[in-house]
Motif scaffolding. Structure first.
Motif, mmCIF file in Angstrom:
data_model
loop_
_atom_site.group_PDB
_atom_site.id
_atom_site.type_symbol
_atom_site.label_atom_id
_atom_site.label_comp_id
_atom_site.label_asym_id
_atom_site.label_seq_id
_atom_site.Cartn_x
_atom_site.Cartn_y
_atom_site.Cartn_z
ATOM 1 N N GLU A 195 -0.967 8.571 13.145
ATOM 2 C CA GLU A 195 -1.876 8.997 12.224
ATOM 3 C C GLU A 195 -2.619 10.368 12.549
ATOM 4 O O GLU A 195 -2.766 10.730 13.813
ATOM 5 C CB GLU A 195 -2.755 7.879 11.937
ATOM 6 C CG GLU A 195 -3.766 7.644 13.433
ATOM 7 C CD GLU A 195 -4.791 6.449 12.978
ATOM 8 O OE1 GLU A 195 -4.402 5.749 12.127
ATOM 9 O OE2 GLU A 195 -5.634 6.483 13.795
ATOM 10 N N THR A 238 -3.376 6.016 -1.874
ATOM 11 C CA THR A 238 -2.069 6.111 -1.492
ATOM 12 C C THR A 238 -1.280 7.243 -2.380
ATOM 13 O O THR A 238 -1.824 7.710 -3.465
ATOM 14 C CB THR A 238 -1.206 4.958 -2.290
ATOM 15 O OG1 THR A 238 -1.923 3.731 -1.744
ATOM 16 C CG2 THR A 238 0.274 4.733 -2.248
ATOM 17 N N TRP A 242 -3.087 11.735 -4.854
ATOM 18 C CA TRP A 242 -3.657 10.689 -4.294
ATOM 19 C C TRP A 242 -4.197 9.613 -5.261
ATOM 20 O O TRP A 242 -5.262 10.297 -5.969
ATOM 21 C CB TRP A 242 -4.329 10.744 -2.874
ATOM 22 C CG TRP A 242 -3.651 11.560 -1.886
ATOM 23 C CD1 TRP A 242 -3.312 12.798 -1.944
ATOM 24 C CD2 TRP A 242 -2.955 11.053 -0.766
ATOM 25 N NE1 TRP A 242 -2.879 13.110 -0.580
ATOM 26 C CE2 TRP A 242 -2.457 12.179 0.303
ATOM 27 C CE3 TRP A 242 -2.901 9.715 -0.032
ATOM 28 C CZ2 TRP A 242 -1.925 11.886 1.453
ATOM 29 C CZ3 TRP A 242 -2.350 9.633 1.215
ATOM 30 C CH2 TRP A 242 -1.791 10.558 1.850
ATOM 31 N N GLY A 293 -6.413 5.895 -5.805
ATOM 32 C CA GLY A 293 -7.107 4.651 -4.993
ATOM 33 C C GLY A 293 -7.906 4.039 -5.861
ATOM 34 O O GLY A 293 -8.831 4.610 -6.252
ATOM 35 N N VAL A 319 -5.119 9.801 7.797
ATOM 36 C CA VAL A 319 -4.025 9.970 7.127
ATOM 37 C C VAL A 319 -2.800 9.429 7.888
ATOM 38 O O VAL A 319 -2.455 9.600 8.994
ATOM 39 C CB VAL A 319 -3.683 11.412 6.974
ATOM 40 C CG1 VAL A 319 -2.589 11.264 5.768
ATOM 41 C CG2 VAL A 319 -4.818 12.026 6.412
ATOM 42 N N ASP A 320 -2.339 8.504 7.439
ATOM 43 C CA ASP A 320 -0.978 7.739 8.000
ATOM 44 C C ASP A 320 0.166 7.690 6.986
ATOM 45 O O ASP A 320 0.062 6.852 5.972
ATOM 46 C CB ASP A 320 -1.566 6.271 8.585
ATOM 47 C CG ASP A 320 -0.502 5.599 9.122
ATOM 48 O OD1 ASP A 320 0.674 6.030 9.395
ATOM 49 O OD2 ASP A 320 -0.648 4.237 9.320
ATOM 50 N N LYS A 321 0.975 8.745 7.078
ATOM 51 C CA LYS A 321 2.233 8.895 6.387
ATOM 52 C C LYS A 321 1.663 8.944 4.799
ATOM 53 O O LYS A 321 0.805 9.828 4.191
ATOM 54 C CB LYS A 321 3.044 7.574 6.104
ATOM 55 C CG LYS A 321 3.551 7.526 7.670
ATOM 56 C CD LYS A 321 4.658 6.634 8.031
ATOM 57 C CE LYS A 321 5.038 6.525 9.159
ATOM 58 N NZ LYS A 321 4.352 6.015 10.086
ATOM 59 N N ASN A 322 1.574 7.712 3.946
ATOM 60 C CA ASN A 322 1.306 7.943 2.524
ATOM 61 C C ASN A 322 0.122 7.154 2.132
ATOM 62 O O ASN A 322 -0.161 6.652 0.883
ATOM 63 C CB ASN A 322 2.573 7.443 1.736
ATOM 64 C CG ASN A 322 2.858 5.918 1.816
ATOM 65 O OD1 ASN A 322 2.113 5.264 2.889
ATOM 66 N ND2 ASN A 322 3.236 5.153 1.049
ATOM 67 N N LYS A 323 -0.696 6.773 3.265
ATOM 68 C CA LYS A 323 -1.987 6.164 3.065
ATOM 69 C C LYS A 323 -3.188 7.219 3.720
ATOM 70 O O LYS A 323 -2.940 7.944 4.776
ATOM 71 C CB LYS A 323 -2.185 4.910 4.018
ATOM 72 C CG LYS A 323 -1.338 4.136 3.559
ATOM 73 C CD LYS A 323 -1.765 3.208 2.510
ATOM 74 C CE LYS A 323 -0.528 2.173 1.794
ATOM 75 N NZ LYS A 323 -0.626 2.099 0.448
ATOM 76 N N GLU A 338 -9.665 3.998 0.066
ATOM 77 C CA GLU A 338 -8.435 4.077 0.515
ATOM 78 C C GLU A 338 -7.475 4.321 -0.534
ATOM 79 O O GLU A 338 -7.560 3.884 -1.587
ATOM 80 C CB GLU A 338 -7.866 2.675 0.908
ATOM 81 C CG GLU A 338 -8.671 1.975 2.155
ATOM 82 C CD GLU A 338 -8.057 0.779 2.454
ATOM 83 O OE1 GLU A 338 -9.044 -0.147 2.757
ATOM 84 O OE2 GLU A 338 -6.891 0.474 2.076
ATOM 85 N N LYS A 349 -7.288 7.163 4.388
ATOM 86 C CA LYS A 349 -8.385 6.325 4.281
ATOM 87 C C LYS A 349 -9.593 7.359 4.399
ATOM 88 O O LYS A 349 -9.585 7.916 5.469
ATOM 89 C CB LYS A 349 -8.758 5.178 5.325
ATOM 90 C CG LYS A 349 -7.776 4.006 5.067
ATOM 91 C CD LYS A 349 -8.064 2.981 5.834
ATOM 92 C CE LYS A 349 -7.044 2.091 5.982
ATOM 93 N NZ LYS A 349 -7.340 0.943 7.071
#
Ligand code: HEM
Length: 183
Positions: free
Chosen positions: A115, A180, A17, A19, A151-155, A178, A157
């Motif tokens: 999420e 990706t 990831w 950011g 965590v929301d799929k490929n994000k 945040e 925070k």
């Protein structure tokens, strides 16, 4: 090997990831400094362990490398584990940073169709301690730690708070970013 392991709530973290929207609030003798930052966190799948033939933990390992935007220099380097205990469905987290600090945190998570929210904390009781060097205990003691990942799929925070005792006062050292998933 690892393909057969069910990582439960940790599954969505696995990968690399990045950011660049990080904001750090850190202590200064006369106040605070605000440091914009960027970072890479790599979570790797690992394995499972059994403690005392009783407690099964599934775990992933990670490394987090954070650079100050103003200088591109690494100013935070962290590595550790996230663990999931399938029997209790609780999570825990252990890591160290090269200031002379080791953290063992307990937590829980919630997942819905959109999420996952993972929350861990340490220092709130004796069973989940923050261990630190004598210098840090005397001069820059961390008394509490809370970390929240969404965590929301490929994000991804996150927000985190480290309660410090430094420069003769209490200070909330905070970070947020945040990220990706890039691979
Ligand atoms: C994104 C993550 C983090 C960043 C960017 C960050 C950055 C900083 C910065 C800039 C300072 C001020 C001193 C310096 O310039 O080096 C500092 C101090 C400190 N940080 Fe962090 N930090 C992070 C996470 C953590 C975590 C997870 C802990 C402990 C669990 C921690 C514990 C401390 C302590 C105890 C100090 C006081 C030492 C001092 O100011 O001399 N930090 N951090």
């Amino acid at each position: 090997m690892s393909e057969t392991i069910n990582y439960g709530p940790l599954h969505n973290l696995i990968g690399t990831w990045t950011g660049d929207k990080g904001l750090d609030i850190a202590p200064e003798p006369e106040g605070e400094e605000r440091n914009p930052y960027y970072e890479t966190i790599t979570f790797s799948e690992c394995n499972d362990v059994t403690n005392a033939e009783e407690q099964k933990l599934i775990f992933i390992q990670y490394r987090q490398v954070v650079r100050r935007k103003s200088t591109d220099k690494v100013f935070h380097d962290e590595s550790g584990y996230w663990m999931w205990e399938p029997d209790s469905d609780k999570i825990s987290h252990s890591f160290s940073i090269p200031r002379g600090i080791c953290v063992l945190a307990e937590g829980s998570y919630k997942t819905d169709s959109n999420e996952s929210v993972l929350f861990v904390e340490s220092g709130h009781n004796d069973q989940w301690p923050i261990t630190q060097s004598p210098f840090m205990i005397n001069k820059a003691k961390t008394t509490g730690f809370q970390r929240k990942f969404v965590v929301d799929k490929n994000k991804l925070k996150y927000t985190q708070i480290m309660n410090l005792e430094i420069y003769g006062r209490e200070f909330e050292h905070k970070d947020q970013n945040e990220l990706t998933l890039i691979k």
